[in-house]
Each structure stands twice: as structure tokens, then as C-alpha cells.
Design a protein around this motif. Structure first.
Motif, PDB file in Angstrom:
ATOM      1  N   ALA A 152     -38.487 -17.859  23.400  1.00 31.20           N
ATOM      2  CA  ALA A 152     -38.233 -17.161  22.134  1.00 31.20           C
ATOM      3  C   ALA A 152     -39.485 -17.204  21.265  1.00 31.20           C
ATOM      4  O   ALA A 152     -40.075 -18.266  21.073  1.00 31.20           O
ATOM      5  CB  ALA A 152     -37.061 -17.796  21.396  1.00 31.20           C
TER       6      ALA A 152
ATOM      7  N   MET B 212     -32.453 -13.315  17.946  1.00 27.54           N
ATOM      8  CA  MET B 212     -32.158 -12.471  16.780  1.00 27.54           C
ATOM      9  C   MET B 212     -31.088 -13.089  15.895  1.00 27.54           C
ATOM     10  O   MET B 212     -31.086 -12.891  14.687  1.00 27.54           O
ATOM     11  CB  MET B 212     -31.734 -11.081  17.254  1.00 27.54           C
ATOM     12  CG  MET B 212     -31.619 -10.053  16.155  1.00 27.54           C
ATOM     13  SD  MET B 212     -33.192  -9.702  15.338  1.00 27.54           S
ATOM     14  CE  MET B 212     -33.788  -8.293  16.269  1.00 27.54           C
TER      15      MET B 212
ATOM     16  N   HIS C  51     -34.548  -2.490  14.442  1.00 23.45           N
ATOM     17  CA  HIS C  51     -33.362  -3.110  15.038  1.00 23.45           C
ATOM     18  C   HIS C  51     -32.332  -1.983  15.122  1.00 23.45           C
ATOM     19  O   HIS C  51     -31.703  -1.640  14.130  1.00 23.45           O
ATOM     20  CB  HIS C  51     -32.931  -4.225  14.085  1.00 23.45           C
ATOM     21  CG  HIS C  51     -31.670  -4.969  14.372  1.00 23.45           C
ATOM     22  ND1 HIS C  51     -30.435  -4.399  14.461  1.00 23.45           N
ATOM     23  CD2 HIS C  51     -31.473  -6.302  14.528  1.00 23.45           C
ATOM     24  CE1 HIS C  51     -29.517  -5.346  14.669  1.00 23.45           C
ATOM     25  NE2 HIS C  51     -30.121  -6.510  14.720  1.00 23.45           N
TER      26      HIS C  51
ATOM     27  N   THR D 158     -36.250  -2.786  19.021  1.00 28.05           N
ATOM     28  CA  THR D 158     -35.349  -3.566  19.862  1.00 28.05           C
ATOM     29  C   THR D 158     -33.913  -3.271  19.469  1.00 28.05           C
ATOM     30  O   THR D 158     -33.646  -2.514  18.530  1.00 28.05           O
ATOM     31  CB  THR D 158     -35.649  -5.083  19.732  1.00 28.05           C
ATOM     32  OG1 THR D 158     -34.936  -5.796  20.762  1.00 28.05           O
ATOM     33  CG2 THR D 158     -35.229  -5.634  18.380  1.00 28.05           C
TER      34      THR D 158
ATOM     35  N   SER E  71     -34.252  -8.897  22.532  1.00 27.88           N
ATOM     36  CA  SER E  71     -33.788  -9.857  21.526  1.00 27.88           C
ATOM     37  C   SER E  71     -32.311 -10.097  21.792  1.00 27.88           C
ATOM     38  O   SER E  71     -31.635  -9.246  22.375  1.00 27.88           O
ATOM     39  CB  SER E  71     -33.995  -9.296  20.120  1.00 27.88           C
ATOM     40  OG  SER E  71     -33.192  -8.146  19.916  1.00 27.88           O
TER      41      SER E  71
ATOM     42  N   ASN F  94     -30.213  -5.879  19.462  1.00 25.37           N
ATOM     43  CA  ASN F  94     -29.829  -7.261  19.776  1.00 25.37           C
ATOM     44  C   ASN F  94     -28.756  -7.319  20.855  1.00 25.37           C
ATOM     45  O   ASN F  94     -27.661  -6.820  20.684  1.00 25.37           O
ATOM     46  CB  ASN F  94     -29.395  -8.018  18.519  1.00 25.37           C
ATOM     47  CG  ASN F  94     -28.373  -7.266  17.671  1.00 25.37           C
ATOM     48  OD1 ASN F  94     -28.264  -6.044  17.740  1.00 25.37           O
ATOM     49  ND2 ASN F  94     -27.613  -7.997  16.880  1.00 25.37           N
TER      50      ASN F  94
ATOM     51  N   ALA G 247     -43.423  -7.450  21.602  1.00 28.35           N
ATOM     52  CA  ALA G 247     -42.851  -7.887  20.326  1.00 28.35           C
ATOM     53  C   ALA G 247     -43.909  -7.767  19.229  1.00 28.35           C
ATOM     54  O   ALA G 247     -45.107  -7.750  19.518  1.00 28.35           O
ATOM     55  CB  ALA G 247     -42.368  -9.315  20.461  1.00 28.35           C
TER      56      ALA G 247
ATOM     57  N   PHE H 113     -39.097 -13.156  24.011  1.00 29.23           N
ATOM     58  CA  PHE H 113     -38.026 -12.381  23.375  1.00 29.23           C
ATOM     59  C   PHE H 113     -37.790 -12.958  21.979  1.00 29.23           C
ATOM     60  O   PHE H 113     -38.375 -13.981  21.618  1.00 29.23           O
ATOM     61  CB  PHE H 113     -36.746 -12.482  24.226  1.00 29.23           C
ATOM     62  CG  PHE H 113     -36.283 -13.912  24.415  1.00 29.23           C
ATOM     63  CD1 PHE H 113     -35.407 -14.500  23.523  1.00 29.23           C
ATOM     64  CD2 PHE H 113     -36.765 -14.680  25.479  1.00 29.23           C
ATOM     65  CE1 PHE H 113     -35.010 -15.831  23.678  1.00 29.23           C
ATOM     66  CE2 PHE H 113     -36.371 -16.005  25.636  1.00 29.23           C
ATOM     67  CZ  PHE H 113     -35.498 -16.582  24.738  1.00 29.23           C
ATOM     68  N   TRP H 114     -36.962 -12.299  21.229  1.00 30.31           N
ATOM     69  CA  TRP H 114     -36.572 -12.837  19.927  1.00 30.31           C
ATOM     70  C   TRP H 114     -35.162 -13.412  19.985  1.00 30.31           C
ATOM     71  O   TRP H 114     -34.264 -12.774  20.567  1.00 30.31           O
ATOM     72  CB  TRP H 114     -36.577 -11.735  18.865  1.00 30.31           C
ATOM     73  CG  TRP H 114     -37.906 -11.479  18.228  1.00 30.31           C
ATOM     74  CD1 TRP H 114     -39.133 -11.786  18.732  1.00 30.31           C
ATOM     75  CD2 TRP H 114     -38.123 -10.840  16.957  1.00 30.31           C
ATOM     76  NE1 TRP H 114     -40.111 -11.372  17.857  1.00 30.31           N
ATOM     77  CE2 TRP H 114     -39.514 -10.792  16.766  1.00 30.31           C
ATOM     78  CE3 TRP H 114     -37.284 -10.300  15.991  1.00 30.31           C
ATOM     79  CZ2 TRP H 114     -40.091 -10.233  15.621  1.00 30.31           C
ATOM     80  CZ3 TRP H 114     -37.845  -9.733  14.857  1.00 30.31           C
ATOM     81  CH2 TRP H 114     -39.233  -9.711  14.665  1.00 30.31           C
TER      82      TRP H 114
END
Ligand code: GLA
Ligand code: ZN
Length: 672
Positions: free
Chosen positions: A340, A307, A146, A251, A274, A253, A3, A304-305
Motif C-alpha cells: 500500500a 482507500m 475516484h 481509480t 485501490s 475502490n 498511482a 496500490f492504495w
């Protein structure tokens, strides 16, 4: 690649200023500053603006958004915007539109509406991604790429049918191999030419609906093909980006436990995972937690995110309850507790028109900064700022693993028999919940994961057994670990063909049982299961177990199989294999999981209070962070079991001290 590196948890979310006149951006940024918002996801649905005509690209607006973000010291997660087609593209190349399950060829409309096999779509989407990467690769605001948005959906058009046949040729090489895998001697399905193969839908194998197929093998392969076809779209865009920007993390989502796509097949291709968390109504806290842990498991435990999540309410459901005061904060810290490293919203400002105008937003239609939601978002922003980098890059030191397998999920839920009432997620969640409420950190991992670090491996409803997983589970028990499997495990091979062996197939030696028969009953039927001093209730499926080395731990109470084992334990190597032959109720599952965790000293300090969630993360410098989350609307009082400092208040906590967690309150203890 991991990330993006940031000095704190990125905070912000989906931002669509293209829906607004310019001066609104001034207001937005004033409010963002107030709420400590530093990250904006931009361009998710702006294709018709950035490419208004086949040969015309116009990045004026996007330039303005990124330049403004940079000037305000904010970073941008830049979307390629390829998830919603511009109208001109659909008109010019009708094959970019999907054909649905009923075989209806769609015309222009909606979003997430493209055919993954359409060359016109692929070409236009990658060209756009390339232009964006060329233009913004070195923009100071750019933080991450994204790609697309929430990949999903299935297409059954002729292009997809042809692509499916190619995919099958690659996989099977010969028709003989395919006929054998799909067991086509059944119902006269023997194929003599790849051209005879049709995508499985309402017009072909699925007359009775999406989960009812005459040939599980065909349907399973179409799930896998769809996963790969959409992944192909992602990879094509990623490659286009990489040609101009070798460094910025990429990434897309995900949607957590999203059945249509096997995210484990995608995981190696993302730089970081994410996902968008919109838990179902009334979901217990362990439901989003399971999805968080699944997402963390995609990249071997790397953070991870988050999102997207709503700051207040969704709009897509029949009823859309509000997040109560304090719930947003709790959900956000829960995400952080599970790994996260970003906390982002959908959406920054509520759309004025169309179907998401009532979806929760940081800024509502009146543009106010004195709403409850804005205040809670701002307060959380201040807390995350104060937290700084303390949690970034931290990993979960779990000694319990839970296997999650999309193939098993698909195969189980498209099966005719034993029972249509068994839902994969519910079985998996019941074991996950039991372990989490007992205080164990759990890694949710694919069946291909390295299991050597775990003391306990939970394999609920591992319906399909493929590769060397059976041997690796045996190895866990050999060296002293405990493996748990349940009913409807070890039933089929990777093509959904039954094993020509006693159930549970390749898991039988480890479990020390043999199953010849199973009974399934309506949901309201309850079969008592006695476990010594304790009585549990079982439902749905009752496998009749003959111990072959295992000892009974619980037995059925009624019917001709009364007194036969429903739960068994098998000494194997230095460890144990547990088999639960039926869908036990919550106290029953708790009882078994706690016994297993206790054997490995894995019961957490708050195991006696299921509403207090604990989670540990270990920062890159070795600092241990203990998250305590009170999911109850009442205060929780308990004795601190470790000395540390609460990162949110700066307060020192001494071991043995009486602590009170506020209703929905959170403590992040840096352990000393
Ligand atoms: C998804 C999408 C967003 C938005 C939200 C609404 O997560 O990615 O564009 O539609 O749902 O909940
Ligand atoms: Zn198609």
C-alpha cells in the motif's frame, strides 16, 4: 500511468463536509492538521447536491471543499459521486433503478442502486463526471480521481437482459456455438433465438437460490456480463474525465476478494488499484494480507492504495467489535508491508444521521481530539510523516506465486457436486497462509500472469483450466520450479464443460496422476492422512488417486481407498508437480508447503513463529525494506538476521542482536 506521485504516504480518507454546516469545516481542518491528515476523499455521495435538478449543476459547495483543502495544503481524491442516485433521476427515469434477483423492480432508495445497462444512468453519470473533470482538472488540490464507489451488485431488468443477449452475440457469434458452450441439449434448453435467453435468476434457472443453477454456463456468463457491464460504466466515466484531464490518475475502490466482480478484467483499465479493507470478524492476519496481495497483483505488482479502513469499528455487521489499542497501527503497517502506498480511512467525521452514524470515524460526534481513537490516528499520522517517501513505489520481490481465478471461484461455488462445503477462498487461503507463515513473499496473480520469475507456483482449487495455463505451469516445472495443485482442479473448460479426459484434465501430465472417483462427506467426517512420520486430517472431498508417474507422499487411512495416495509428488523436467487430493488440515498443508519452499530455499527467518509476519519491499533505488509485524498480544523475541536501521525509531539493528518486538509491534528495517 501509475498511482499519483506524493512526497509521503497519503493519509486521511472519506470526508463528507456536505453533511455539516460550514463552521464545522474549521474544526475539521484544525483536527486534520493535528493528526497529520493530508489527503481527503471528497464527493463520494454528493450527486444530489452537485446536480440538484436535471439542468442544474451546483458546485459551490465542492469548490469550497477543494479550495479549503488547497489552502490547508491538503490534497483531494475526488469522487465522481455516481454510486448513489439522486431521487429526481430515479423518478424521472425509473429504468435507472435495478431489478433484483427475485425479479422485483426497485423504486428509489439505498445506494449502489443503479442499473448498469440503463442509458439514462450512463448518460447522467458521464455528464456529471465530465463537468467535474472540466471544473477541477487543474485544481491544485486534485490528486486522483475516484470513480463511483465499490462497484457491485447485479441487475436483472429487461435492459440488462437485452444487453446480456448482445454480449452473448459478441462472444459466441452463433447460437450453435452458444448451445454447445452451455450444453443446452441437457434438459431441452436448445435456443433457437437469442431473444429466448433470460438472465439467470430466481425466476429462471435459480429456483433453489443464488448459487444453485440448472446451467452453470449461463450463470457464469452472467457473472462475466455483469463484470463487463459495470466496467462499461467505469470506462464511460473515465473517458469523460480524460477528455478534460489527461494526466490525473484514475481509480475506483475495490473490495479485495469480492466474488461478484472479476477484478482481473478491470485491472488493465485502472491507472492504479485501490481497495477498502474490512476484514471479517476474527479473520486471521493472513486474510487481509491475501486481499492486499491480490490487489497488488492487479497491476503487475505496482503499489496500490488502501482507500478505506475503519479507524475503530464498522457498523454494517450484526456485531461490530472495536479495533483494540495498537490494532489499527498494525493493520496499517501490514497494508504498507504488502504494497500500500496510501493509508486512508472511512471516515473522517461520523455522520450525524442515517445508517452509518455508529461507524468508526477519526472525529466522533462530540468533535473531540482527546479520544483514544483520535490519539492513535494522530500518532500513526506522525509516524507516516517521519517515514516520508521511504516505502513509496517499492515492490515485492516474491519468488512464490499463487494463482487466483474468479472463473474458478464462480464455477466451483455454483456447482452441484462434488461438495457444496468447499469454499474457494478457504482453500486458497489455506495455501496462502501456509506460505506466508513460513516467511515467503507471495504474489497473488491471475492465470494469465507471466510465471517465469517464480520458483514456486501454488494453484489451489484451479477448478477451471483455460487458455495456455497448463502449458505454462509445465514450463515452470520443466525449468526446475515446483507447481502445486489440489483437489477440484483441472475439472472444467472455460464454459464449465467437463474435460473429456482423466481428472485433473490438462494438469494431469504435470501432476502424474489420474483420478476416476471422488468421495465427499459431511464437514464433521475426518479422514486420516498419513505422511510418513506425520498424521494429518482431511475433510470434505477425497479424490481417489492413481499415480501415473507420481510418487505418494501421503495416503488415506480408512475406507475402501485406505492406503491409496492423498498427496503425491511428480518429478517433471528439472522440477516437481505436487497434487493434494483432499482438503487437508492446517498442519498438513503447512507440512507440504514448507517442504516445497525449503526445496527452493524460501523459508523466511521467522518461519518458526507464525505470529511474526515478515514482508520485503524493494524501493525504486534498490533499498531493501524488511517489515516485521508482531500479530501476537505478547512481545516477540528473536535474533536479528540482518543489519539495518529501523525506519520507525531510527534505531540501528545488528545482525545477531537479540530483538524484542512489542505486542502488535512493527519494525521496518532498511537493510544495509
Ligand atoms: C464501504 C463504503 C463506504 C462506507 C463503508 C463503511 O467501504 O465505500 O461508503 O459505507 O463501507 O464500512
Ligand atoms: Zn438492469
Amino acid at each position: 500511468m501509475t498511482a499519483p506521485r506524493t512526497p509521503k504516504i497519503p493519509y486521511g480518507g472519506d470526508y463528507n463536509p456536505e453533511q455539516w454546516p460550514q463552521p464545522v469545516q474549521d474544526d475539521d481542518h484544525r483536527l486534520f492538521t493535528r493528526a497529520r491528515i493530508d489527503t481527503l476523499t471528497v464527493g463520494v455521495f454528493s450527486w444530489s447536491l452537485t446536480q440538484p435538478a436535471p439542468d442544474t449543476y451546483d458546485f459551490t459547495f465542492l469548490d469550497g471543499i477543494l479550495d479549503r483543502a488547497a489552502a490547508e495544503n491538503r490534497r483531494v481524491c475526488l469522487a465522481t459521486g455516481t454510486a448513489a442516485l439522486p431521487p429526481w433521476l430515479a423518478r424521472r427515469h425509473p429504468d435507472v433503478n435495478r431489478t433484483d434477483f427475485e425479479g422485483r423492480r426497485h423504486r428509489y432508495g439505498q445506494r449502489h442502486n443503479f442499473c448498469p445497462s440503463s442509458p439514462a444512468y450512463r448518460e447522467h453519470a458521464t455528464a456529471l463526471a465530465a463537468r467535474l473533470a472540466e471544473r477541477y482538472a487543474h485544481h491544485p488540490a486534485l490528486l486522483a480521481w475516484h470513480i463511483n464507489n465499490e462497484y457491485g451488485g447485479t441487475c436483472y431488468c429487461d435492459l440488462c437482459a437485452e444487453a446480456f443477449r448482445h454480449w452473448l452475440r459478441d462472444r459466441y457469434s452463433t447460437l450453435d456455438a452458444l448451445n454447445d458452450a452451455w450444453w443446452t441439449a441437457f434438459w431441452s434448453h436448445r435456443y433457437t433465438d437469442f431473444a429466448e435467453i433470460e438472465p439467470p435468476n430466481a425466476l429462471t434457472e435459480h429456483w433453489r437460490g443464488p448459487d444453485h443453477t440448472a446451467f452453470q454456463g449461463i450463470t457464469l456468463d452472467y457473472f462475466r456480463f455483469t463484470t463487463d457491464a459495470l466496467l462499461g460504466c467505469f470506462l464511460a466515466e473515465k473517458e469523460a474525465i480524460r477528455a478534460h484531464d489527461p494526466d490525473t490518475p484514475v481509480t475506483t475502490n475495490f473490495m479485495g476478494m469480492f466474488r461478484p466482480l472479476d477484478y482481473h478484467r478491470w485491472a488493465p483499465h485502472l491507472d492504479f488499484a485501490s481497495w477498502d479493507s474490512y476484514p471479517p470478524l476474527d479473520a486471521p492476519p493472513t486474510w487481509p494480507a491475501l486481499a492486499h496481495d491480490l490487489m497488488r497483483g492487479l497491476k503487475g505488482g505496482a503499489p496500490f492504495w488502501l482507500m478505506e479502513q475503519t479507524p475503530s469499528t464498522t457498523a454494517c455487521r450484526d456485531v461490530n467489535p472495536l479495533r483494540r489499542p495498537g490494532e489499527l497501527r498494525l493493520a496499517t503497517f501490514q497494508a504498507i508491508a504488502h504494497g500500500a502506498d496510501a493509508a486512508l480511512y472511512f471516515q473522517m467525521r461520523a455522520s450525524r444521521g442515517a445508517c452509518e452514524k455508529y461507524h468508526g470515524a477519526v472525529i466522533g460526534h462530540a468533535g473531540r481530539d482527546d479520544t483514544r481513537v483520535f490519539r492513535e490516528v494522530s500518532a500513526l499520522g506522525a509516524e507516516l510523516e517521519a517515514l516520508g517517501d521511504a516505502t513509496l513505489g517499492a515492490r515485492t520481490p516474491a519468488r512464490t506465486a499463487l494463482l487466483f481465478d474468479w472463473d474458478s471461484w464462480w464455477a466451483l461455488e455454483i456447482s452441484d457436486g462434488p461438495s457444496r462445503l468447499v469454499r474457494y477462498q478457504e482453500v486458497v487461503h489455506s495455501y496462502y497462509r501456509a506460505a506466508r507463515e513460513a516467511g515467503a513473499d507471495v504474489d497473488v496473480v491471475p492465470v494469465t500472469a507471466d510465471l517465469t520469475a517464480y520458483d514456486v507456483v501454488l494453484a489451489p482449487a484451479l477448478y477451471m483450466v483455460k487458455g495456455d495455463i497448463a502449458a505454462r505451469l509445465e514450463a515452470v516445472a520443466e525449468r526446475g520450479g515446483t507447481v502445486l495443485a489440489t483437489f477440484l482442479s483441472g475439472r472444467v473448460d472455460e464454459h464449465d464443460r467437463a474435460f473429456l479426459a482423466d481428472v485433473p484434465g490438462p494438469l494431469a501430465p504435470l501432476m502424474g496422476v489420474r483420478v476416476d472417483e471422488w468421495d465427499s462427506r459431511p464437514g464433521e467426517f475426518v479422514q486420516p492422512v498419513s505422511m510418513g512420520d506425520f498424521e494429518a486430517e482431511a475433510r470434505l472431498v477425497f479424490e481417489i488417486v492413481q499415480p501415473r508417474g507420481a510418487e505418494p507422499v501421503g495416503s488415506y487411512g480408512t475406507d475402501f481407498y485406505a492406503g491409496t495416495p492423498a498427496v503425491t509428488r511428480h518429478a517433471y523436467g528439472k522440477g516437481e508437480g505436487w497434487y493434494v487430493a483432499t482438503a487437508l488440515d492446517r498442519p498438513g498443508v503447512d507440512r507440504i508447503v514448507r517442504r516445497i519452499l525449503a526445496r527452493h530455499d524460501l523459508l523466511g527467518p521467522c518461519a518458526d513463529r507464525p505470529t511474526v509476519e515478515t514482508a520485503t519491499r524493494v524501493a525504486p533505488d534498490g533499498t531493501r525494506l524488511l517489515f516485521l509485524l508482531n500479530h501476537a498480544p505478547e512481545p516477540a523475541r528473536f535474533t536479528a538476521h540482518a543489519t539495518g536501521t529501523d525506519l520507525l525509531t531510527g534505531k540501528r539493528v545488528e545482525k545477531g542482536e537479540q530483538l524484542t518486538l512489542d505486542p502488535l509491534g512493527t519494525l521496518v528495517l532498511r537493510i544495509q
